[in-house]
Design a protein around this motif. Structure first.
Motif, PDB file in Angstrom:
ATOM      1  N   TYR A  99      -2.226 -28.152 -20.616  1.00  8.76           N
ATOM      2  CA  TYR A  99      -2.250 -27.657 -19.252  1.00  8.76           C
ATOM      3  C   TYR A  99      -2.761 -28.772 -18.345  1.00  8.76           C
ATOM      4  O   TYR A  99      -3.483 -29.667 -18.781  1.00  8.76           O
ATOM      5  N   TYR A 138      -6.781 -30.923  -8.380  1.00  6.03           N
ATOM      6  CA  TYR A 138      -7.983 -30.609  -7.613  1.00  6.03           C
ATOM      7  C   TYR A 138      -7.967 -31.395  -6.307  1.00  6.03           C
ATOM      8  O   TYR A 138      -7.462 -32.511  -6.244  1.00  6.03           O
ATOM      9  N   TYR A 174     -20.869 -27.534 -17.375  1.00  7.32           N
ATOM     10  CA  TYR A 174     -20.593 -28.952 -17.563  1.00  7.32           C
ATOM     11  C   TYR A 174     -21.392 -29.775 -16.565  1.00  7.32           C
ATOM     12  O   TYR A 174     -21.747 -29.311 -15.488  1.00  7.32           O
ATOM     13  N   TYR A 232     -20.661 -33.564 -14.773  1.00  8.21           N
ATOM     14  CA  TYR A 232     -19.798 -34.722 -14.574  1.00  8.21           C
ATOM     15  C   TYR A 232     -20.536 -35.734 -13.708  1.00  8.21           C
ATOM     16  O   TYR A 232     -21.315 -35.360 -12.833  1.00  8.21           O
ATOM     17  N   LEU A 256     -14.312 -39.358 -12.047  1.00  8.47           N
ATOM     18  CA  LEU A 256     -15.100 -38.257 -12.601  1.00  8.47           C
ATOM     19  C   LEU A 256     -15.136 -38.363 -14.119  1.00  8.47           C
ATOM     20  O   LEU A 256     -14.103 -38.336 -14.785  1.00  8.47           O
ATOM     21  N   ILE A 269     -16.860 -36.863 -17.727  1.00  2.00           N
ATOM     22  CA  ILE A 269     -17.625 -35.792 -18.355  1.00  2.00           C
ATOM     23  C   ILE A 269     -18.857 -36.361 -19.040  1.00  2.00           C
ATOM     24  O   ILE A 269     -18.801 -37.414 -19.687  1.00  2.00           O
ATOM     25  N   SER A 324     -20.790 -30.786 -22.072  1.00  2.00           N
ATOM     26  CA  SER A 324     -20.334 -29.422 -21.903  1.00  2.00           C
ATOM     27  C   SER A 324     -21.228 -28.561 -22.793  1.00  2.00           C
ATOM     28  O   SER A 324     -21.674 -28.996 -23.869  1.00  2.00           O
ATOM     29  N   PHE A 349     -21.975 -33.821 -10.609  1.00  5.33           N
ATOM     30  CA  PHE A 349     -21.404 -32.499 -10.356  1.00  5.33           C
ATOM     31  C   PHE A 349     -21.612 -31.594 -11.551  1.00  5.33           C
ATOM     32  O   PHE A 349     -21.338 -31.967 -12.697  1.00  5.33           O
ATOM     33  N   ASP A 408     -15.006 -20.018 -21.401  1.00  2.00           N
ATOM     34  CA  ASP A 408     -14.757 -20.794 -22.608  1.00  2.00           C
ATOM     35  C   ASP A 408     -14.623 -22.265 -22.247  1.00  2.00           C
ATOM     36  O   ASP A 408     -15.109 -22.706 -21.218  1.00  2.00           O
ATOM     37  N   ARG A 409     -13.995 -23.021 -23.072  1.00  2.00           N
ATOM     38  CA  ARG A 409     -13.794 -24.434 -22.755  1.00  2.00           C
ATOM     39  C   ARG A 409     -12.303 -24.659 -22.574  1.00  2.00           C
ATOM     40  O   ARG A 409     -11.641 -25.263 -23.370  1.00  2.00           O
ATOM     41  N   GLY A 410     -11.821 -24.134 -21.477  1.00  2.00           N
ATOM     42  CA  GLY A 410     -10.406 -24.304 -21.175  1.00  2.00           C
ATOM     43  C   GLY A 410     -10.132 -23.752 -19.801  1.00  2.00           C
ATOM     44  O   GLY A 410     -10.914 -22.986 -19.277  1.00  2.00           O
ATOM     45  N   GLY A 411      -9.035 -24.139 -19.207  1.00  2.00           N
ATOM     46  CA  GLY A 411      -8.693 -23.601 -17.906  1.00  2.00           C
ATOM     47  C   GLY A 411      -9.446 -24.267 -16.769  1.00  2.00           C
ATOM     48  O   GLY A 411     -10.112 -25.270 -16.954  1.00  2.00           O
ATOM     49  N   GLY A 412      -9.311 -23.690 -15.598  1.00  2.00           N
ATOM     50  CA  GLY A 412      -9.868 -24.298 -14.401  1.00  2.00           C
ATOM     51  C   GLY A 412     -11.380 -24.212 -14.346  1.00  2.00           C
ATOM     52  O   GLY A 412     -11.991 -23.263 -14.838  1.00  2.00           O
ATOM     53  N   TYR A 413     -11.988 -25.228 -13.783  1.00  2.00           N
ATOM     54  CA  TYR A 413     -13.427 -25.268 -13.596  1.00  2.00           C
ATOM     55  C   TYR A 413     -13.751 -24.990 -12.127  1.00  2.00           C
ATOM     56  O   TYR A 413     -12.996 -25.381 -11.233  1.00  2.00           O
ATOM     57  N   PHE A 453     -16.536 -26.109  -9.429  1.00  2.00           N
ATOM     58  CA  PHE A 453     -17.527 -27.170  -9.262  1.00  2.00           C
ATOM     59  C   PHE A 453     -18.569 -26.800  -8.221  1.00  2.00           C
ATOM     60  O   PHE A 453     -18.276 -26.097  -7.248  1.00  2.00           O
TER      61      PHE A 453
END
Lengths: 111, 112
Positions: A32, A36, B33, B35, B43, B45, B48, B90, B96-101, B103
């Protein structure tokens, strides 16, 4: 036009033009991708995402295109407005891995 | 009403000091998370964390340590600050650990 220098790649457009921001990603296993927007003094804000089984997704004034063959992602913004001026990041992820961000492109919209 | 909030927004401190940055989220997310954003806006990481595991980016110096009193908070503690630690940090959260974050608005750390 677009320029790449010592600093952030910058795309300068006129208000009302369509903007295209490009991103090359690195991991062919990413499933995916997210775009942003980061305005000055703020954190990145989610715009739109796309899964690897799609090649196009549309939102309000924005379209994301995915070309897995060449590992390329683009964000198209229609009728660009001064409020669209920001730094845009693409990010890639797979499964439960953390998002990896690209280098960012600054979009400057002049009235 | 802010979804992910960080404090302080600005932090100026001397080399060698120890400082903490706080982060709280009220979204019910289970993963948080940290960053680091450098002067070129890149950015990277750092950590997490969810209630099961902490994943540390191996490039992060061990002077940096995340501390999570509960799943809504993930603070960043930095020992023996160095000039190169100057950056914007940030906090983010997700399910979970997936998909949009989502901030936070960032903490600008300046080490002098």
């Amino acid at each position: 036009g677009e320029s790449v220098g010592l600093h952030l790649p910058t795309l300068s457009v006129q208000e009302g033009d369509n903007s295209i921001i490009n991103c090359a990603y690195s991991n062919s296993a990413s499933d995916y991708f997210i775009w942003y927007k980061q305005e000055s003094g703020k954190g990145p804000q989610f715009i739109i995402d796309i899964r690897s089984n799609m090649d196009k997704r549309q939102g309000q004034r924005v379209t994301v295109l995915l070309n897995k063959t060449v590992k390329h992602l683009s964000l198209q913004i229609a009728a660009t407005q001064p409020g669209d001026s920001a730094v845009y990041f693409c990010a890639e992820g797979s499964g439960y891995s953390t998002l990896t961000f690209g280098k960012g492109t600054m979009l400057l919209v002049s009235p | 009403d802010t979804a992910v909030s960080q404090t302080p927004k600005y932090l100026v401190t001397q080399m060698g000091n120890d400082k903490s940055i706080k982060c709280e989220q009220n979204l019910g997310h289970d993963t948080m998370y940290w960053y680091k954003q450098d002067s070129k806006k890149f950015l990277k990481i750092m950590f997490s964390y969810n209630n099961k595991e902490l994943i540390i980016n191996e490039t992060v110096p061990n002077r940096f340590s995340p501390k999570s009193p509960d799943k809504a908070h993930l603070n960043l503690h930095i020992n023996s600050l160095e000039l190169g630690d100057s950056a914007v940090y940030f906090c983010a959260s997700s399910f979970d650990r997936g998909g949009g974050y989502t901030f936070g608005s960032g903490t600008r750390l300046t080490v002098v």
